[in-house]
Design a protein around this motif. Sequence first.
Motif, PDB file in Angstrom:
ATOM      1  N   TYR A  99      -3.674 -11.530   0.738  1.00  0.00           N
ATOM      2  CA  TYR A  99      -3.637 -10.696  -0.466  1.00  0.00           C
ATOM      3  C   TYR A  99      -2.242 -10.132  -0.645  1.00  0.00           C
ATOM      4  N   PHE A 100      -1.754 -10.108  -1.906  1.00  0.00           N
ATOM      5  CA  PHE A 100      -0.398  -9.623  -2.196  1.00  0.00           C
ATOM      6  C   PHE A 100      -0.352  -9.026  -3.600  1.00  0.00           C
ATOM      7  N   ILE A 101       0.715  -8.230  -3.816  1.00  0.00           N
ATOM      8  CA  ILE A 101       0.934  -7.606  -5.121  1.00  0.00           C
ATOM      9  C   ILE A 101       1.960  -8.457  -5.860  1.00  0.00           C
ATOM     10  N   GLU A 102       1.664  -8.828  -7.106  1.00  0.00           N
ATOM     11  CA  GLU A 102       2.576  -9.687  -7.868  1.00  0.00           C
ATOM     12  C   GLU A 102       2.941  -9.021  -9.181  1.00  0.00           C
ATOM     13  N   VAL A 103       4.278  -9.014  -9.483  1.00  0.00           N
ATOM     14  CA  VAL A 103       4.771  -8.477 -10.763  1.00  0.00           C
ATOM     15  C   VAL A 103       5.808  -9.448 -11.308  1.00  0.00           C
ATOM     16  N   SER A 149       1.573  -4.157   1.215  1.00  0.00           N
ATOM     17  CA  SER A 149       1.574  -2.738   1.579  1.00  0.00           C
ATOM     18  C   SER A 149       0.597  -2.549   2.730  1.00  0.00           C
ATOM     19  N   LEU A 150       0.767  -1.468   3.488  1.00  0.00           N
ATOM     20  CA  LEU A 150      -0.123  -1.199   4.621  1.00  0.00           C
ATOM     21  C   LEU A 150      -1.550  -0.970   4.147  1.00  0.00           C
ATOM     22  N   GLU A 151      -1.689  -0.314   3.032  1.00  0.00           N
ATOM     23  CA  GLU A 151      -3.009  -0.033   2.474  1.00  0.00           C
ATOM     24  C   GLU A 151      -3.717  -1.342   2.095  1.00  0.00           C
ATOM     25  N   LEU A 152      -2.937  -2.250   1.514  1.00  0.00           N
ATOM     26  CA  LEU A 152      -3.488  -3.548   1.127  1.00  0.00           C
ATOM     27  C   LEU A 152      -3.890  -4.356   2.362  1.00  0.00           C
ATOM     28  N   PHE A 159       6.798   2.167   0.151  1.00  0.00           N
ATOM     29  CA  PHE A 159       5.628   1.564   0.817  1.00  0.00           C
ATOM     30  C   PHE A 159       5.350   0.123   0.383  1.00  0.00           C
ATOM     31  N   PHE A 160       6.159  -0.421  -0.557  1.00  0.00           N
ATOM     32  CA  PHE A 160       6.055  -1.842  -0.926  1.00  0.00           C
ATOM     33  C   PHE A 160       6.978  -2.664  -0.039  1.00  0.00           C
TER      34      PHE A 160
END
Length: 582
Positions: free
Chosen positions: A200-204, A232-235, A217-218
Motif C-alpha cells: 500500500y502506498f500514497i500516490e499524488v 507512512s508509518l500509519e499506513l 511523516f511521508f
Amino acid sequence: LEINKSIDGERKYSLLSVIDNTSCLMGSRLLSRRLNSPSTKRSEIINWQNCVKNLFENTELNNEIRSILKKFPDTERSISRIVRFGPSPKDLLSICQSLRFYFQLSEGFKALSTDKVFEKKINLGELNTLYASLDSALSEDVPLSSKDGGFIRTGYDKCLDSLKAIEKNSKTSLLKLQTKYTEITKVKSLKIKYNNVLGYFIEVPISNKEKLNQIDFFIHRQTTANTIRFKSLELDKIESKILESSTESIELENKILRDLSDKTLFLHKDILGFSENIAQLDVLSSFAFTAKKYKWTCPKLDNSNKFIVKNGRHSVIERSLFDKSLTPFVPNNCVLENEKFVWLITGPNMAGKSTFLRQNAHIIILSQIGSFVPAEHAHIGIVTKLFSRIGASDNISKGQSTFMVEMLETANILRDADNKSFIILDEIGRGTSTFDGLSIAWATLQSLISKNKSRTLFATHYHELTEIEKNYDQIENVTCEIKEWNDEIIYSYKISKGISRGSLGIKVAELAGFPEEVLKTARKILSDLENKKNIYTEPTKELELKNTNSLTKIEKSLGSIDPNNISPKEALNLIYELKNLI
C-alpha cells in the motif's frame, strides 16, 4: 454400419447421432459405450425397456427429468480431478450441485419403479450429510483457484469471519486515512493504492512533489513519469493488519477446503455410484424422447431364432429425410425364422439392397441396448454376434487388396458365426472374375445354410445364385421392386418375394453422367452378351475387311506408276492419294 461416424468420418448422420438425445455428458458417454457393446442378457434388456416404456408413456415426467439432467454437472470428471490434482473449490461445488439435483430426481426413480435398473446402491444418509456440509460451506460463485480464497461462505466458521472482519475494518481505515491525508496536503487527487512491489502506498501527481516532500511523516518510495509515491508509518500498520488477516483467512479457507475434500473422497464410491445411476437415467430418458419423436416401437425380445420386423425403417436415412422435409422413408418387412433363416436379395443397383441390410442390423443393435426401434412391430431373438461384410476397401499398409480384405472378413464370418448370430453380406465375390466370384458366393451361401445356420441377409448381383433355392428350403428369394415407364426406371424401394430381372448398371452409369457414345457401346455389348454372341468377332471381321480393301487400292495405284518418269509434283499428289486410302 456407420454406428459412431458416417462413411465421411463425421458424427452427423451416424446411428449414434440419431439416438444421442442425452441431456448430460455422463449420459452421452454411457450411451456411446453401450451402443458399441450391446447386451445379450434378456432380463437386463427387459428391465431397460420397462423403464423406457414408463418414460415414453409419461411425457410430462420425462420432460421434468430431462430439464433437471440438462443442469447436471459432470460429477465423474469432478471427483477424478480431486483425486488427481487435490482439493478444488469448483469441483467441490460441482459435486454439491449434483447432490442437490440427485435428491430432486430421487422421486423420479421411485415413480419409475426402477430398482433393477439403477443397481448402484448408495448411502443416501451420508451423501445427504455431505451435501449439507458442502452447501453450507461453499459460496455460490467460487473461483477456479483456491490460492486467493473467497470460496467459503460467511457464517460457516467464526474464526474465519473474525479474520475477514479485521481485513474489512482495516480497509475502512484506509479510506479514512486517505481522507485525512487529502485534508492535510490539500491535494484532492491523492489516492492510497496497492501493488505487489510496494504494497500500500500514497500516490499524488508529480506536480505536488515539493509540497509532500516538506511533510515529515511521508517517506518517499518511488517516482514515475507522472506521479510520485510515498509511505507512512500509519499506513504500514494498517497494511500489516490487512496482510496478516488476509494470509490467515486464506490459510484457514484452504484448511476448510481440505477437510471438505477429505469428506468427499471418503464417499467417492457413493458419488460414482449415483453418477452411474444418473447416466443410466439419462440414456433411458433419451431413448423415450427419441421413440416419441420418431414414432418408434418397443421390440419383443426372446431367446428364439426369430427375426420378424414389420415396416422396418433405416433410422439414419429416415432422420435425414425428416430434417430435410423430403419424401418419407419407404418401410419394409423382414421375416427370418427357423424354417427360412436366409434371405437372398437380388435387385438393380440403387434399389435399396444395402440400405435394407443396414437397417435390420441397426434394429438389432437398438433393441439390445434397451431402445425402441424404427418399425411398426419387431420380434427379435437375442443375437449374440452381429457380422457385417459391406463395402469395398483395401489395406495398403498390410499389402491387402480390396478383394483380399473382403475374403478375410468373409472367412472370419464362416469361422465364428453360429445359430445365434445375425449376418449381413453384400455382394460377396465381386472383386474377382465372374466365375470365381460366383463360385465363392455360392459356396459361402451353402456353408451358411448347412454349417453356420445363422440368420442371414445375403445381397448379390449374381442372379445365378437364385437357383440355390431349389435345393435348400431355408432360403427365400426376395427382390427390390422397380417400375419402368417411358424408358425410365422408377425405384419403389420395396422388398418383395421373387427374383430381380437385372442389375440396370448401364442406367446407373447414365445417371452418373457417362458420355453417350460410351453408353451406346455398352448397350450393344450387353445385347450381344445376352444373345451369347462373341463381342470381339464382328468388329474384328469388319476391320480385316476394311484393311483388305485399302491394300488392294494401294497396290493398283502403285502398280500404274513408273518411278523413273514421275515428276516431284506428281509424287506429292500420289502421297496424298495413298494417305486418303489408309
